[in-house]
Structure formats: structure tokens, C-alpha cells
Write an enzyme that holds these catalytic residues in place. Structure first.
Site, PDB file in Angstrom:
ATOM      1  N   LYS A  80     -20.893 -77.183   2.543  1.00 38.70           N
ATOM      2  CA  LYS A  80     -21.048 -76.702   1.175  1.00 38.70           C
ATOM      3  C   LYS A  80     -21.606 -77.856   0.353  1.00 38.70           C
ATOM      4  CE  LYS A  80     -19.661 -72.875  -1.090  1.00 38.70           C
ATOM      5  NZ  LYS A  80     -19.500 -71.504  -0.672  1.00 38.70           N
ATOM      6  N   GLY A 180     -13.434 -59.482 -12.470  1.00 41.41           N
ATOM      7  CA  GLY A 180     -14.805 -59.987 -12.344  1.00 41.41           C
ATOM      8  C   GLY A 180     -15.784 -58.892 -11.984  1.00 41.41           C
ATOM      9  N   GLY A 182     -19.097 -59.284 -11.713  1.00 43.67           N
ATOM     10  CA  GLY A 182     -20.348 -60.000 -11.466  1.00 43.67           C
ATOM     11  C   GLY A 182     -21.097 -59.373 -10.301  1.00 43.67           C
ATOM     12  N   ASN A 183     -21.846 -60.204  -9.599  1.00 46.97           N
ATOM     13  CA  ASN A 183     -22.703 -59.708  -8.514  1.00 46.97           C
ATOM     14  C   ASN A 183     -21.926 -58.946  -7.459  1.00 46.97           C
ATOM     15  OD1 ASN A 183     -25.219 -60.628  -9.354  1.00 46.97           O
ATOM     16  ND2 ASN A 183     -24.701 -62.712  -8.722  1.00 46.97           N
ATOM     17  N   VAL A 184     -20.785 -59.483  -7.045  1.00 52.81           N
ATOM     18  CA  VAL A 184     -20.005 -58.829  -5.994  1.00 52.81           C
ATOM     19  C   VAL A 184     -19.111 -57.742  -6.588  1.00 52.81           C
ATOM     20  CG1 VAL A 184     -18.294 -59.140  -4.163  1.00 52.81           C
ATOM     21  CG2 VAL A 184     -20.018 -60.900  -4.548  1.00 52.81           C
ATOM     22  N   TYR A 186     -19.219 -55.914  -9.263  1.00 53.65           N
ATOM     23  CA  TYR A 186     -19.907 -54.691  -9.705  1.00 53.65           C
ATOM     24  C   TYR A 186     -20.271 -53.811  -8.503  1.00 53.65           C
ATOM     25  CZ  TYR A 186     -23.760 -51.705 -11.131  1.00 53.65           C
ATOM     26  OH  TYR A 186     -24.581 -50.616 -11.315  1.00 53.65           O
TER      27      TYR A 186
HETATM   28  P1  NAD Z   1     -20.625 -63.963 -10.297  1.00 57.31           P
HETATM   29  O1  NAD Z   1     -20.688 -65.257 -11.031  1.00 57.31           O
HETATM   30  O2  NAD Z   1     -21.816 -63.085 -10.262  1.00 57.31           O
HETATM   31  O3  NAD Z   1     -19.408 -63.058 -10.864  1.00 57.31           O
HETATM   32  C1  NAD Z   1     -18.201 -63.567 -11.305  1.00 57.31           C
HETATM   33  C2  NAD Z   1     -17.803 -62.742 -12.518  1.00 57.31           C
HETATM   34  O4  NAD Z   1     -16.489 -63.102 -12.915  1.00 57.31           O
HETATM   35  C3  NAD Z   1     -18.710 -62.962 -13.723  1.00 57.31           C
HETATM   36  O5  NAD Z   1     -19.155 -61.712 -14.242  1.00 57.31           O
HETATM   37  C4  NAD Z   1     -17.799 -63.672 -14.718  1.00 57.31           C
HETATM   38  O6  NAD Z   1     -18.102 -63.358 -16.069  1.00 57.31           O
HETATM   39  C5  NAD Z   1     -16.447 -63.136 -14.320  1.00 57.31           C
HETATM   40  N1  NAD Z   1     -15.329 -63.975 -14.748  1.00 57.31           N
HETATM   41  C6  NAD Z   1     -15.242 -65.311 -14.859  1.00 57.31           C
HETATM   42  N2  NAD Z   1     -14.014 -65.677 -15.272  1.00 57.31           N
HETATM   43  C7  NAD Z   1     -13.308 -64.538 -15.416  1.00 57.31           C
HETATM   44  C8  NAD Z   1     -11.981 -64.248 -15.812  1.00 57.31           C
HETATM   45  N3  NAD Z   1     -11.120 -65.214 -16.166  1.00 57.31           N
HETATM   46  N4  NAD Z   1     -11.573 -62.958 -15.844  1.00 57.31           N
HETATM   47  C9  NAD Z   1     -12.427 -61.969 -15.503  1.00 57.31           C
HETATM   48  N5  NAD Z   1     -13.700 -62.176 -15.120  1.00 57.31           N
HETATM   49  C10 NAD Z   1     -14.136 -63.444 -15.084  1.00 57.31           C
HETATM   50  O7  NAD Z   1     -20.129 -64.339  -8.833  1.00 57.31           O
HETATM   51  P2  NAD Z   1     -20.186 -63.416  -7.531  1.00 57.31           P
HETATM   52  O8  NAD Z   1     -21.378 -63.763  -6.743  1.00 57.31           O
HETATM   53  O9  NAD Z   1     -19.926 -62.012  -7.946  1.00 57.31           O
HETATM   54  O10 NAD Z   1     -18.916 -63.962  -6.736  1.00 57.31           O
HETATM   55  C11 NAD Z   1     -17.607 -63.605  -7.126  1.00 57.31           C
HETATM   56  C12 NAD Z   1     -16.602 -64.418  -6.312  1.00 57.31           C
HETATM   57  O11 NAD Z   1     -16.797 -64.146  -4.922  1.00 57.31           O
HETATM   58  C13 NAD Z   1     -16.774 -65.936  -6.481  1.00 57.31           C
HETATM   59  O12 NAD Z   1     -15.505 -66.536  -6.400  1.00 57.31           O
HETATM   60  C14 NAD Z   1     -17.600 -66.335  -5.259  1.00 57.31           C
HETATM   61  O13 NAD Z   1     -17.375 -67.673  -4.866  1.00 57.31           O
HETATM   62  C15 NAD Z   1     -17.068 -65.360  -4.218  1.00 57.31           C
HETATM   63  N6  NAD Z   1     -18.023 -65.079  -3.142  1.00 57.31           N
HETATM   64  C16 NAD Z   1     -19.261 -64.597  -3.444  1.00 57.31           C
HETATM   65  C17 NAD Z   1     -20.149 -64.321  -2.412  1.00 57.31           C
HETATM   66  C18 NAD Z   1     -21.512 -63.760  -2.701  1.00 57.31           C
HETATM   67  O14 NAD Z   1     -22.172 -63.318  -1.749  1.00 57.31           O
HETATM   68  N7  NAD Z   1     -21.967 -63.759  -3.939  1.00 57.31           N
HETATM   69  C19 NAD Z   1     -19.781 -64.547  -1.072  1.00 57.31           C
HETATM   70  C20 NAD Z   1     -18.484 -65.023  -0.798  1.00 57.31           C
HETATM   71  C21 NAD Z   1     -17.613 -65.295  -1.846  1.00 57.31           C
END
Ligand code: NAD
Length: 355
Positions: A80, A180, A182-184, A186
Site C-alpha cells: 500500500k 457512507g 460513496g463509490n461503494v 451507493y
Molecule cells: P468514497 O470516498 O467514495 O466513499 C466514502 C463515503 O463515506 C463518502 O461519501 C464520504 O462522504 C462518506 N463519509 C465519510 N465520513 C463519514 C461519516 N462519518 N459518516 C458517514 N459517511 C461518511 O470511498 P469508497 O471507494 O466508497 O470506499 C468506502 C470504504 O471502502 C473505504 O473505507 C475504502 O477504503 C473501502 N474499500 C473500498 C474499495 C473500493 O474498491 N473503492 C475496496 C476495498 C475497500
């Protein structure tokens, strides 16, 4: 204190501290273990309060990638990287190019992908300097972003956990609270909505929750109240270390199944969850869909094949973890570590350890 004595060091093979004077880049690349293959893992850009906080984060995350890839039966090691700084204020293309050159200097032992604070466009800039970048679309129409696959894997794992805890694989009308959007989060909400679940969602940005309310009829909950909802499933999809003592006392769900990395504030809290009959789906097992997809992308293989791997691997590994945790009366996070470690460390024999 030297890095070797750091609380999260855990026999890392290689830790590189990277500084580029011209662009102000300060970054750390951590390679935890390459027994199964070259290390692959995301690059995160975060405004850390201190260099130690950044070091701790990158060490914990790269170790997690070793366990994640091993649990997912991928021929990959764990690594990482982190860039220190606010992605909205400090990120520049020249800084990303400098980071790309540092990644390149490792000759492929570490392959970088996107993570928090980074997007596909940033990966494209790093890729100007090194071929060791994955998880972005090189051409229009090509897949890149691993988030859809991560959400799909979490959906599969959540159903497996529900089946184990509630003895039904039907999640229709089950109440799921997602932290949350976000990307995942939603995309997971969309899959759950299509399967008939009732959704409660929170995010710190209102437009994210508004979209979920509009599209999925989700109930919006203030961020500080998401963990005390009367639901069957809690799905942390925002931040790490969210399951702490305070949240433990609030939880009413029987299952925790979400995408966030390092969800447990400390390992022992797994025992407290078990004592409360809360089934925890270990984060790196359930959120492996993205790394599985990225691996298939690097091999030029179609998404359908990656999906087959996810379907087979995430559910079966989780089932093995749940079954062994129940029969040995141990927490699921401890058993997941044993299962994963026995897949990448030929000298590790968990049964003997327990004895
Ligand atoms: P992202 O940044 O797109 O989404 C995270 C969301 O959480 C954002 O919309 C943000 O506004 C919201 N958020 C932040 N603090 C918050 C709080 N206190 N309460 C409620 N919402 C809050 O990230 P992502 O890509 O959706 O990833 C989400 C999680 O999954 C992260 O921890 C990431 O490390 C993990 N993850 C993601 C992937 C991937 O493929 N994107 C893979 C493995 C793990």
C-alpha cells in the site's frame, strides 16, 4: 523508536520513505509480503496529523492487503502507499508523476491502484511514469474503477452472513443501515434495493444521501446515529476503526458486513461482538471484490470471470470462517487471520499455535 519496532511493523519486507523536493511530495510505500506474488494495493492521499499516523496507516493497510489477497486466493502479495497531504489542496500532476517514478523504482514489486483521495485520472498521470499502475480505464469503455466489483462482493458476503446469522438467504424486507454513500456504499445500496432490502443511510454530504433517498427510497439518518438503528445489518462503507467500545454499546444489528478497511478499532473487540451474538464479516474477506477484479483486469480477462471468482471465493471463505469460529468459539476476525495466513505463510500452522 525505529521503524522496525513500530507497533504495526509486523515483519514488513520493505518500507520506502519517498520525498521529492521539487513537488513537495512526501509519501510512504509499504510492501508487507510477497510470498504469493508482487504486492498490489492502493495509494491513498490523506492530510495526516503526523508522519507517524501516516506510517501506522500504511503499515496496517499493506498488511491487510497481504491477508486480503491470500483470503481471495489471488497470486498477489500485500502493499500500500500513502501520500501525505490534502488531496483537494496539495495534489498536483507533477507530484503524482514524482510518485509514479518512486513506484517505478521498485520494478514491479509494488503495483499501485487508487484509494481514498485518488481517482482514475490520478492513476493515469502516474502511469505516464510507470507501467506498474492498475485499476484505471486506459481507453473509453474499458473497465477500471474497482468500486463496482467491491460493492458486488460486499453484497454477496452480506447475504452469506445473513444466511448464517438469520438462517435465511432472502434479504427481502431486511433492514440494512449503510454508513457512507460513496463509490461503494451507493452501489451496494442499489444492489440491496433491487433485492428488496429496506435501507437506512448516512453520509456527511447531503447530496449523497438525497440521491439514495430519491433512487432507493432510503431513510436518511444523521451520521452520528447510524449505528444505533433497529436493523438486522450494519454496513460500514466509509471509514476504518468505526467499531469501537462506544459503538459496541449502541449496536442492535445481528450482522456487520461492509466495505471499509480495518473496521474494528482493535482486534479484541471481535470477542465482544461474539459475546453479543453479532456476526462480523471480516472486512478484508468481504471487500475483496475490487482486488479480484483488478487482478482479472491485469490479465485481460472479462468481468464475468472476475465475478465468478468473487461468487465462489468470498462466500466460501466467509462460510469457512463462520463455521470455524463457531466450532472453536473464537471471533471471526481471529479465524479469518488464521485462514488467510495459512494461505500465504508456509510455516504457519494455526492449529498448533492454538495448542
Ligand atoms: P468514497 O470516498 O467514495 O466513499 C466514502 C463515503 O463515506 C463518502 O461519501 C464520504 O462522504 C462518506 N463519509 C465519510 N465520513 C463519514 C461519516 N462519518 N459518516 C458517514 N459517511 C461518511 O470511498 P469508497 O471507494 O466508497 O470506499 C468506502 C470504504 O471502502 C473505504 O473505507 C475504502 O477504503 C473501502 N474499500 C473500498 C474499495 C473500493 O474498491 N473503492 C475496496 C476495498 C475497500
Amino acid at each position: 523508536m525505529s521503524v522496525f519496532e513500530h507497533r504495526s511493523y509486523d515483519d514488513h519486507e520493505h518500507v520506502a520513505f519517498c520525498h521529492d523536493r521539487e513537488t513537495g511530495l512526501n509519501a510512504i510505500i509499504a510492501i508487507h509480503n510477497t510470498c504469493l506474488g508482487n504486492a498490489m494495493g492502493g495509494c491513498r492521499m490523506v492530510n495526516y496529523r503526523s508522519a507517524d499516523e501516516a506510517l501506522n496507516d500504511v503499515l496496517r493497510l499493506s498488511r491487510g492487503m497481504t491477508y486480503k489477497s491470500a483470503a481471495a486466493n489471488l497470486p498477489l502479495g500485500g502493499g500500500k502507499s500513502v501520500i501525505l497531504g490534502d488531496p483537494r489542496e496539495h495534489k498536483t500532476k507533477d507530484m503524482l508523476r514524482a510518485m509514479g517514478r518512486f513506484v517505478d523504482s521498485l520494478n514491479g514489486r509494488y503495483v499501485v491502484a487508487e484509494d481514498s483521495g485518488m481517482g482514475e485520472a490520478d492513476m493515469r498521470v502516474m502511469a505516464e511514469q510507470t507501467p506498474h499502475v492498475v485499476g484505471y480505464a486506459k481507453h473509453d469503455g474499458e473497465r477500471g474503477d474497482p468500486a463496482p466489483a467491491t460493492a458486488y462482493g460486499v453484497f454477496l458476503g452480506l447475504r452469506t452472513a445473513v444466511a448464517h446469522r438469520y438462517k435465511t438467504s432472502d434479504i427481502r424486507d431486511m433492514r440494512v443501515a449503510i454508513q457512507g454513500m460513496g463509490n461503494v456504499g451507493y452501489r451496494l445500496a442499489k444492489l440491496l434495493h433491487e433485492a428488496g432490502a429496506q435501507l437506512l443511510v448516512s453520509d456527511i454530504f447531503r447530496d449523497n444521501t438525497d440521491r439514495a433517498r430519491r433512487e432507493f427510497g432510503a431513510t436518511v439518518v444523521p451520521p452520528e446515529q447510524i449505528f444505533n438503528q433497529d436493523v438486522e445489518v450494519i454496513s460500514p462503507c466509509a471509514l476504518g476503526a468505526v467499531i469501537d467500545d462506544r459503538v459496541l454499546n449502541q449496536l442492535r444489528a445481528g450482522v456487520i458486513a461492509g466495505s471499509a478497511n480495518n473496521q474494528l478499532a482493535y482486534d479484541d473487540i471481535g470477542n465482544a461482538l461474539k459475546a453479543k451474538s453479532i456476526l462480523y464479516a471480516p472486512d478484508y474477506v468481504i471487500n475483496a471484490g475490487g482486488i479480484i477484479d483488478v487482478y482479472y483486469q491485469t490479465r485481460g480477462l472479462p468481468y464475468a470471470q472476475a465475478q465468478r471468482h468473487m461468487t465462489k471465493c468470498i462466500s466460501s471463505t466467509l462460510t469457512e470462517v463462520f463455521r470455524r469460529a463457531a466450532s472453536s468459539d473464537q471471533s471471526t476476525n481471529v479465524i479469518a487471520d488464521q485462514v488467510a495466513r495459512s494461505r500465504f505463510d508456509p510455516d504457519y500452522h494455526p492449529i498448533n499455535d492454538a495448542a
